[in-house]
Design a protein around this motif. Structure first.
Motif, PDB file in Angstrom:
ATOM      1  N   ASN A  83      46.147  24.889  41.334  1.00  0.00           N
ATOM      2  CA  ASN A  83      44.383  25.749  40.790  1.00  0.00           C
ATOM      3  C   ASN A  83      44.247  26.109  41.633  1.00  0.00           C
ATOM      4  OD1 ASN A  83      45.745  24.704  37.643  1.00  0.00           O
ATOM      5  ND2 ASN A  83      44.702  23.062  38.190  1.00  0.00           N
ATOM      6  N   GLU A  84      43.805  25.798  42.874  1.00  0.00           N
ATOM      7  CA  GLU A  84      43.041  26.838  43.874  1.00  0.00           C
ATOM      8  C   GLU A  84      43.459  27.588  44.427  1.00  0.00           C
ATOM      9  OE1 GLU A  84      40.029  28.122  45.746  1.00  0.00           O
ATOM     10  OE2 GLU A  84      40.008  26.066  44.007  1.00  0.00           O
ATOM     11  N   LEU A  85      45.181  27.397  44.950  1.00  0.00           N
ATOM     12  CA  LEU A  85      46.353  28.877  45.080  1.00  0.00           C
ATOM     13  C   LEU A  85      46.463  29.352  44.093  1.00  0.00           C
ATOM     14  CD1 LEU A  85      48.040  29.362  46.842  1.00  0.00           C
ATOM     15  CD2 LEU A  85      50.256  28.602  45.291  1.00  0.00           C
ATOM     16  N   ILE A  86      46.081  29.276  42.913  1.00  0.00           N
ATOM     17  CA  ILE A  86      46.481  30.011  41.725  1.00  0.00           C
ATOM     18  C   ILE A  86      44.472  31.208  42.011  1.00  0.00           C
ATOM     19  CG2 ILE A  86      46.030  30.904  39.240  1.00  0.00           C
ATOM     20  CD1 ILE A  86      48.803  30.505  40.531  1.00  0.00           C
ATOM     21  N   ALA A  87      43.910  30.079  41.755  1.00  0.00           N
ATOM     22  CA  ALA A  87      43.086  31.148  41.882  1.00  0.00           C
ATOM     23  C   ALA A  87      42.478  32.227  43.274  1.00  0.00           C
ATOM     24  CB  ALA A  87      41.203  30.231  41.468  1.00  0.00           C
ATOM     25  N   SER A  88      43.145  31.458  44.002  1.00  0.00           N
ATOM     26  CA  SER A  88      42.838  32.155  46.025  1.00  0.00           C
ATOM     27  C   SER A  88      43.827  33.143  45.681  1.00  0.00           C
ATOM     28  CB  SER A  88      43.618  31.351  46.602  1.00  0.00           C
ATOM     29  OG  SER A  88      42.463  30.451  46.880  1.00  0.00           O
ATOM     30  N   CYS A  89      44.574  33.382  44.866  1.00  0.00           N
ATOM     31  CA  CYS A  89      45.175  34.196  44.847  1.00  0.00           C
ATOM     32  C   CYS A  89      44.926  35.639  43.443  1.00  0.00           C
ATOM     33  CB  CYS A  89      47.554  33.653  43.669  1.00  0.00           C
ATOM     34  SG  CYS A  89      47.985  32.977  44.822  1.00  0.00           S
ATOM     35  N   ARG A  90      44.718  34.900  42.688  1.00  0.00           N
ATOM     36  CA  ARG A  90      43.006  36.295  41.466  1.00  0.00           C
ATOM     37  C   ARG A  90      42.306  36.353  42.252  1.00  0.00           C
ATOM     38  NH1 ARG A  90      42.808  31.368  36.987  1.00  0.00           N
ATOM     39  NH2 ARG A  90      44.608  31.351  36.550  1.00  0.00           N
ATOM     40  N   ARG A  91      41.695  36.003  43.116  1.00  0.00           N
ATOM     41  CA  ARG A  91      39.862  37.031  44.207  1.00  0.00           C
ATOM     42  C   ARG A  91      41.165  37.667  45.097  1.00  0.00           C
ATOM     43  NH1 ARG A  91      38.432  31.068  43.762  1.00  0.00           N
ATOM     44  NH2 ARG A  91      39.604  30.616  45.926  1.00  0.00           N
ATOM     45  N   MET A  92      42.017  37.116  45.938  1.00  0.00           N
ATOM     46  CA  MET A  92      42.756  38.172  47.099  1.00  0.00           C
ATOM     47  C   MET A  92      43.121  39.279  46.234  1.00  0.00           C
ATOM     48  SD  MET A  92      45.672  37.155  49.137  1.00  0.00           S
ATOM     49  CE  MET A  92      47.373  37.588  47.934  1.00  0.00           C
ATOM     50  N   GLY A 111      51.019  44.697  39.008  1.00  0.00           N
ATOM     51  CA  GLY A 111      49.997  44.524  38.819  1.00  0.00           C
ATOM     52  C   GLY A 111      49.031  45.953  38.661  1.00  0.00           C
ATOM     53  N   GLN A 112      49.298  46.979  39.811  1.00  0.00           N
ATOM     54  CA  GLN A 112      48.702  48.308  40.080  1.00  0.00           C
ATOM     55  C   GLN A 112      48.405  48.849  39.342  1.00  0.00           C
ATOM     56  OE1 GLN A 112      49.710  48.511  44.540  1.00  0.00           O
ATOM     57  NE2 GLN A 112      47.605  47.689  44.971  1.00  0.00           N
ATOM     58  N   GLU A 113      49.521  49.162  38.638  1.00  0.00           N
ATOM     59  CA  GLU A 113      50.064  50.259  37.600  1.00  0.00           C
ATOM     60  C   GLU A 113      49.029  49.204  35.679  1.00  0.00           C
ATOM     61  OE1 GLU A 113      54.479  50.250  37.204  1.00  0.00           O
ATOM     62  OE2 GLU A 113      54.503  50.672  39.211  1.00  0.00           O
ATOM     63  N   ASP A 114      49.345  48.083  35.261  1.00  0.00           N
ATOM     64  CA  ASP A 114      48.504  48.371  34.775  1.00  0.00           C
ATOM     65  C   ASP A 114      47.473  47.639  34.901  1.00  0.00           C
ATOM     66  OD1 ASP A 114      48.519  45.423  35.450  1.00  0.00           O
ATOM     67  OD2 ASP A 114      50.041  44.612  34.687  1.00  0.00           O
ATOM     68  N   GLY A 115      46.711  47.535  36.109  1.00  0.00           N
ATOM     69  CA  GLY A 115      45.219  47.142  36.235  1.00  0.00           C
ATOM     70  C   GLY A 115      45.097  45.911  35.866  1.00  0.00           C
ATOM     71  N   SER A 116      45.625  44.996  36.446  1.00  0.00           N
ATOM     72  CA  SER A 116      45.218  43.363  36.515  1.00  0.00           C
ATOM     73  C   SER A 116      44.908  43.741  37.979  1.00  0.00           C
ATOM     74  CB  SER A 116      46.088  42.840  35.674  1.00  0.00           C
ATOM     75  OG  SER A 116      47.446  43.078  36.625  1.00  0.00           O
ATOM     76  N   ILE A 117      45.627  44.217  38.534  1.00  0.00           N
ATOM     77  CA  ILE A 117      45.799  43.792  40.068  1.00  0.00           C
ATOM     78  C   ILE A 117      44.540  45.426  40.944  1.00  0.00           C
ATOM     79  CG2 ILE A 117      46.668  43.736  42.633  1.00  0.00           C
ATOM     80  CD1 ILE A 117      48.854  41.897  40.692  1.00  0.00           C
ATOM     81  N   GLY A 118      43.808  45.263  41.355  1.00  0.00           N
ATOM     82  CA  GLY A 118      43.190  46.515  42.208  1.00  0.00           C
ATOM     83  C   GLY A 118      43.975  47.288  43.151  1.00  0.00           C
ATOM     84  N   LYS A 119      43.754  48.669  43.164  1.00  0.00           N
ATOM     85  CA  LYS A 119      44.095  49.418  43.738  1.00  0.00           C
ATOM     86  C   LYS A 119      43.867  50.412  44.571  1.00  0.00           C
ATOM     87  CE  LYS A 119      45.601  52.015  39.615  1.00  0.00           C
ATOM     88  NZ  LYS A 119      46.797  52.087  39.210  1.00  0.00           N
ATOM     89  N   ASP A 120      43.070  49.213  45.808  1.00  0.00           N
ATOM     90  CA  ASP A 120      43.087  48.446  47.149  1.00  0.00           C
ATOM     91  C   ASP A 120      43.429  47.715  47.407  1.00  0.00           C
ATOM     92  OD1 ASP A 120      41.277  46.768  45.657  1.00  0.00           O
ATOM     93  OD2 ASP A 120      39.585  47.390  47.684  1.00  0.00           O
ATOM     94  N   VAL A 121      43.974  46.773  46.868  1.00  0.00           N
ATOM     95  CA  VAL A 121      45.403  46.320  47.357  1.00  0.00           C
ATOM     96  C   VAL A 121      46.472  46.400  48.213  1.00  0.00           C
ATOM     97  CG1 VAL A 121      46.479  44.221  46.380  1.00  0.00           C
ATOM     98  CG2 VAL A 121      44.231  44.841  46.474  1.00  0.00           C
ATOM     99  N   HIS A 122      47.186  45.681  49.306  1.00  0.00           N
ATOM    100  CA  HIS A 122      48.190  46.276  50.057  1.00  0.00           C
ATOM    101  C   HIS A 122      49.383  46.009  49.688  1.00  0.00           C
ATOM    102  CE1 HIS A 122      51.071  46.932  53.028  1.00  0.00           C
ATOM    103  NE2 HIS A 122      50.043  48.451  52.871  1.00  0.00           N
ATOM    104  N   PRO A 123      50.042  46.576  48.678  1.00  0.00           N
ATOM    105  CA  PRO A 123      50.796  45.352  48.390  1.00  0.00           C
ATOM    106  C   PRO A 123      51.914  44.997  49.308  1.00  0.00           C
ATOM    107  CG  PRO A 123      51.363  47.893  47.165  1.00  0.00           C
ATOM    108  CD  PRO A 123      50.091  47.549  48.198  1.00  0.00           C
ATOM    109  N   ARG A 124      52.101  44.949  50.475  1.00  0.00           N
ATOM    110  CA  ARG A 124      53.417  44.458  51.494  1.00  0.00           C
ATOM    111  C   ARG A 124      52.801  43.411  51.710  1.00  0.00           C
ATOM    112  NH1 ARG A 124      58.461  42.175  50.856  1.00  0.00           N
ATOM    113  NH2 ARG A 124      59.342  42.473  52.932  1.00  0.00           N
ATOM    114  N   LYS A 125      51.278  43.855  52.728  1.00  0.00           N
ATOM    115  CA  LYS A 125      50.448  42.947  53.298  1.00  0.00           C
ATOM    116  C   LYS A 125      50.191  42.056  52.439  1.00  0.00           C
ATOM    117  CE  LYS A 125      48.899  46.268  56.829  1.00  0.00           C
ATOM    118  NZ  LYS A 125      48.070  47.034  57.216  1.00  0.00           N
TER     119      LYS A 125
END
Length: 194
Positions: free
Chosen positions: A181-190, A139-153
């Motif tokens: 649904n709330e779990l998926i929404a939380s994942c997206r926000r995170m 996701g970081q490579e395709d831009g759907s996940i923020g670059k500032d997100v620490h992948p392992r943590k």
């Protein structure tokens, strides 16, 4: 089904539902039709049987996840995360006794003094976290996940959230499906870019 496989299957159910101490080799023998000597021949003792079960749990979970990933293409890393979360919950329902066993206390007590138990438990959890981490990096490579997100943590936090829902379900504490649904929404926000 071979005797050894039958012993592993029944022992998994017994250990998961009754615990290690309350599962006797005599009961296992009675339920599988295998002589107690046969059980000891294949596994040495109850600890050896538990260790073999943990090895099989790891192999089974990895095989299931690998098949799931091989059969799909994902439009983005974020979608991959979402589908892996959904698959984890599905798999935990499909393999309820295996996941219940992983949530029992006794394997971790053995891991305190038995390196082979610790290695197996770590391998199970690491492989699951690895799947989430790979999706985050994608996701970081395709831009759907923020670059500032620490992948392992972040993968470890995702795993903890999803596995927590599985615990709720396995111990009948809460309807885990009601939180999906709330779990998926939380994942997206995170995982979104700031």
């Amino acid at each position: 089904m071979k005797k050894k496989d039958a012993i592993l299957k029944v022992a998994t159910v017994l250990f998961a539902n009754k615990g290690f101490v309350d599962t006797s080799v005599h009961e296992l023998s009675r339920l599988t039709g295998a002589a107690e000597g046969t059980i000891f021949y294949h596994f040495g003792n109850k600890e050896g049987l538990l260790l073999t079960i943990l090895e099989h749990v790891r192999e089974d979970i990895v095989a299931q996840f690998e098949e799931f990933l091989r059969e799909r293409s994902f439009e983005s890393g974020m979608k991959m995360v979402e589908e892996e979360v959904a698959f984890y919950l599905y798999l935990a329902g499909l393999k309820e006794d295996q996941f219940l066993l992983l949530h029992r206390h006794f394997p971790y007590k053995f891991a305190e003094t038995g390196p082979e138990f610790r290695e197996n438990l770590e391998a199970i959890y690491n492989c699951l976290a690895d799947y989430f981490e790979k999706a985050i990096r994608t996701g970081q490579e395709d831009g759907s996940i923020g670059k500032d997100v620490h992948p392992r943590k972040s993968a470890l936090i995702l795993f903890t959230m999803v596995d927590g829902l599985v615990r709720f379900k396995n111990y009948n504490l809460y309807d885990a499906g009601a939180l999906f649904n709330e779990l998926i929404a939380s994942c997206r926000r995170m995982l979104q870019a700031n």
